[in-house]
Design a protein around this motif. Structure first.
Motif, PDB file in Angstrom:
ATOM      1  N   PHE A   1      -8.636  12.029  -1.461  1.00  0.00           N
ATOM      2  CA  PHE A   1      -7.497  11.895  -0.557  1.00  0.00           C
ATOM      3  C   PHE A   1      -6.337  12.839  -0.855  1.00  0.00           C
ATOM      4  O   PHE A   1      -5.471  13.039  -0.013  1.00  0.00           O
ATOM      5  N   GLY A   2      -6.249  13.321  -2.075  1.00  0.00           N
ATOM      6  CA  GLY A   2      -5.094  14.113  -2.477  1.00  0.00           C
ATOM      7  C   GLY A   2      -3.954  13.254  -2.998  1.00  0.00           C
ATOM      8  O   GLY A   2      -2.879  13.758  -3.311  1.00  0.00           O
ATOM      9  N   TYR A   3      -4.180  11.965  -3.132  1.00  0.00           N
ATOM     10  CA  TYR A   3      -3.195  11.014  -3.654  1.00  0.00           C
ATOM     11  C   TYR A   3      -3.947   9.840  -4.260  1.00  0.00           C
ATOM     12  O   TYR A   3      -5.151   9.682  -4.053  1.00  0.00           O
ATOM     13  N   VAL A   4      -3.230   9.000  -4.993  1.00  0.00           N
ATOM     14  CA  VAL A   4      -3.801   7.797  -5.583  1.00  0.00           C
ATOM     15  C   VAL A   4      -3.301   6.587  -4.796  1.00  0.00           C
ATOM     16  O   VAL A   4      -2.118   6.496  -4.480  1.00  0.00           O
ATOM     17  N   VAL A   5      -4.210   5.683  -4.482  1.00  0.00           N
ATOM     18  CA  VAL A   5      -3.867   4.460  -3.769  1.00  0.00           C
ATOM     19  C   VAL A   5      -3.333   3.444  -4.786  1.00  0.00           C
ATOM     20  O   VAL A   5      -4.015   3.093  -5.747  1.00  0.00           O
ATOM     21  N   ASP A   6      -2.107   2.994  -4.587  1.00  0.00           N
ATOM     22  CA  ASP A   6      -1.489   1.972  -5.432  1.00  0.00           C
ATOM     23  C   ASP A   6      -1.123   0.773  -4.568  1.00  0.00           C
ATOM     24  O   ASP A   6      -0.841   0.928  -3.373  1.00  0.00           O
ATOM     25  N   PHE A   7      -1.093  -0.426  -5.175  1.00  0.00           N
ATOM     26  CA  PHE A   7      -0.814  -1.612  -4.351  1.00  0.00           C
ATOM     27  C   PHE A   7      -0.221  -2.807  -5.084  1.00  0.00           C
ATOM     28  O   PHE A   7       0.342  -3.686  -4.458  1.00  0.00           O
ATOM     29  N   PHE A   8      -0.315  -2.905  -6.410  1.00  0.00           N
ATOM     30  CA  PHE A   8       0.320  -4.018  -7.118  1.00  0.00           C
ATOM     31  C   PHE A   8       1.806  -3.702  -7.235  1.00  0.00           C
ATOM     32  O   PHE A   8       2.200  -2.709  -7.845  1.00  0.00           O
ATOM     33  N   ILE A  62     -11.064  10.003  -8.601  1.00  0.00           N
ATOM     34  CA  ILE A  62     -11.787   9.898  -7.327  1.00  0.00           C
ATOM     35  C   ILE A  62     -10.802   9.938  -6.160  1.00  0.00           C
ATOM     36  O   ILE A  62     -11.007  10.656  -5.179  1.00  0.00           O
ATOM     37  N   ASP A  63      -9.721   9.173  -6.271  1.00  0.00           N
ATOM     38  CA  ASP A  63      -8.695   9.170  -5.211  1.00  0.00           C
ATOM     39  C   ASP A  63      -8.092  10.558  -5.021  1.00  0.00           C
ATOM     40  O   ASP A  63      -7.941  11.029  -3.892  1.00  0.00           O
ATOM     41  N   ARG A  64      -7.716  11.191  -6.112  1.00  0.00           N
ATOM     42  CA  ARG A  64      -7.066  12.507  -6.004  1.00  0.00           C
ATOM     43  C   ARG A  64      -7.981  13.519  -5.335  1.00  0.00           C
ATOM     44  O   ARG A  64      -7.534  14.320  -4.520  1.00  0.00           O
ATOM     45  N   ILE A  65      -9.271  13.481  -5.679  1.00  0.00           N
ATOM     46  CA  ILE A  65     -10.218  14.424  -5.086  1.00  0.00           C
ATOM     47  C   ILE A  65     -10.481  14.075  -3.622  1.00  0.00           C
ATOM     48  O   ILE A  65     -10.479  14.958  -2.764  1.00  0.00           O
ATOM     49  N   TYR A 104       0.845  -1.199   0.000  1.00  0.00           N
ATOM     50  CA  TYR A 104       0.000   0.000   0.000  1.00  0.00           C
ATOM     51  C   TYR A 104       0.876   1.242   0.000  1.00  0.00           C
ATOM     52  O   TYR A 104       1.602   1.501   0.942  1.00  0.00           O
ATOM     53  N   VAL A 105       0.818   1.990  -1.113  1.00  0.00           N
ATOM     54  CA  VAL A 105       1.528   3.258  -1.200  1.00  0.00           C
ATOM     55  C   VAL A 105       0.561   4.364  -1.611  1.00  0.00           C
ATOM     56  O   VAL A 105      -0.453   4.113  -2.259  1.00  0.00           O
ATOM     57  N   ARG A 106       0.898   5.576  -1.221  1.00  0.00           N
ATOM     58  CA  ARG A 106       0.130   6.757  -1.594  1.00  0.00           C
ATOM     59  C   ARG A 106       0.932   7.523  -2.633  1.00  0.00           C
ATOM     60  O   ARG A 106       2.005   8.046  -2.331  1.00  0.00           O
ATOM     61  N   ASN A 107       0.411   7.597  -3.833  1.00  0.00           N
ATOM     62  CA  ASN A 107       1.107   8.242  -4.938  1.00  0.00           C
ATOM     63  C   ASN A 107       0.572   9.655  -5.113  1.00  0.00           C
ATOM     64  O   ASN A 107      -0.563   9.847  -5.522  1.00  0.00           O
ATOM     65  N   ASN A 151       2.950  16.132  -6.009  1.00  0.00           N
ATOM     66  CA  ASN A 151       2.124  17.149  -5.342  1.00  0.00           C
ATOM     67  C   ASN A 151       1.504  18.155  -6.305  1.00  0.00           C
ATOM     68  O   ASN A 151       1.376  19.330  -5.975  1.00  0.00           O
ATOM     69  N   GLN A 152       1.094  17.712  -7.459  1.00  0.00           N
ATOM     70  CA  GLN A 152       0.439  18.577  -8.445  1.00  0.00           C
ATOM     71  C   GLN A 152      -1.034  18.180  -8.588  1.00  0.00           C
ATOM     72  O   GLN A 152      -1.541  18.003  -9.697  1.00  0.00           O
ATOM     73  N   LYS A 153      -1.730  18.060  -7.448  1.00  0.00           N
ATOM     74  CA  LYS A 153      -3.109  17.567  -7.414  1.00  0.00           C
ATOM     75  C   LYS A 153      -4.019  18.330  -8.372  1.00  0.00           C
ATOM     76  O   LYS A 153      -4.726  17.720  -9.174  1.00  0.00           O
ATOM     77  N   MET A 154      -4.042  19.650  -8.309  1.00  0.00           N
ATOM     78  CA  MET A 154      -4.955  20.427  -9.155  1.00  0.00           C
ATOM     79  C   MET A 154      -4.630  20.253 -10.634  1.00  0.00           C
ATOM     80  O   MET A 154      -5.543  20.174 -11.467  1.00  0.00           O
ATOM     81  N   PHE A 155      -3.375  20.174 -10.968  1.00  0.00           N
ATOM     82  CA  PHE A 155      -2.972  19.931 -12.348  1.00  0.00           C
ATOM     83  C   PHE A 155      -3.565  18.622 -12.849  1.00  0.00           C
ATOM     84  O   PHE A 155      -4.167  18.571 -13.926  1.00  0.00           O
TER      85      PHE A 155
END
Length: 146
Positions: free
Chosen positions: A105-112, A100-103, A41-44, A54-58
């Motif tokens: 949490f502010g990051y994307v959940v990755d796991f594979f 959906i993740d970016r909005i 589990y990482v937060r991208n 850290n370019q969420k809005m972009f």
């Protein structure tokens, strides 16, 4: 656009991310095949390979523009090849899953985690497979048809 396919991708993506977040703490890893394939589990907060951190809005704006463009394209075209419809549906489903993740949490959940490649998720797989299918259509099929 195949909206059922888009919805299925979003559901599978979000459900898998929910399960990972429920079971793992951040950066926790579980080997499935030791040193080859793990669930990690990482937060991208960036894009592929960690670029544009850290370019969420972009990312939100670009994703909304791309999704809107694809939907507009599919609605204005009358005779779209099925492979193009499927490839664009895969891309849109994956893009919405990560959006959906970016909005939220502010990051994307990755796991594979294949250890030799950056960690990714179902949305990423969907986008890549969609892009490969679209490329195949444009390079091979469309060239033969014209």
């Amino acid at each position: 656009m195949n909206y059922l396919m888009v919805l299925l991708i979003i559901i599978l993506d979000q459900l898998s991310k929910y399960i990972v977040q429920s079971i793992f703490s951040v950066n926790k890893s579980m080997p499935i095949i030791e040193n080859i394939f793990h669930l990690t589990y990482v937060r991208n907060v960036g894009a592929a390979f960690g670029i544009l951190q850290n370019q969420k809005m972009f990312f939100v704006i670009i994703t909304l523009v791309v999704i809107s463009g694809i939907i507009l394209f599919t609605r204005t075209q009358t005779n779209i090849h099925k492979l193009v419809v499927y490839s664009l549906s895969l891309i849109v489903g994956g893009a919405i899953g990560n959006l959906i993740d970016r909005i939220r949490f502010g990051y994307v959940v990755d796991f594979f985690d294949f250890r030799i490649w950056p960690v990714f998720n179902i949305a990423d797989i969907s986008i890549v497979v969609g892009a490969i299918l679209l490329s195949y259509y444009l390079i091979i099929i469309d060239r033969v048809r014209n």
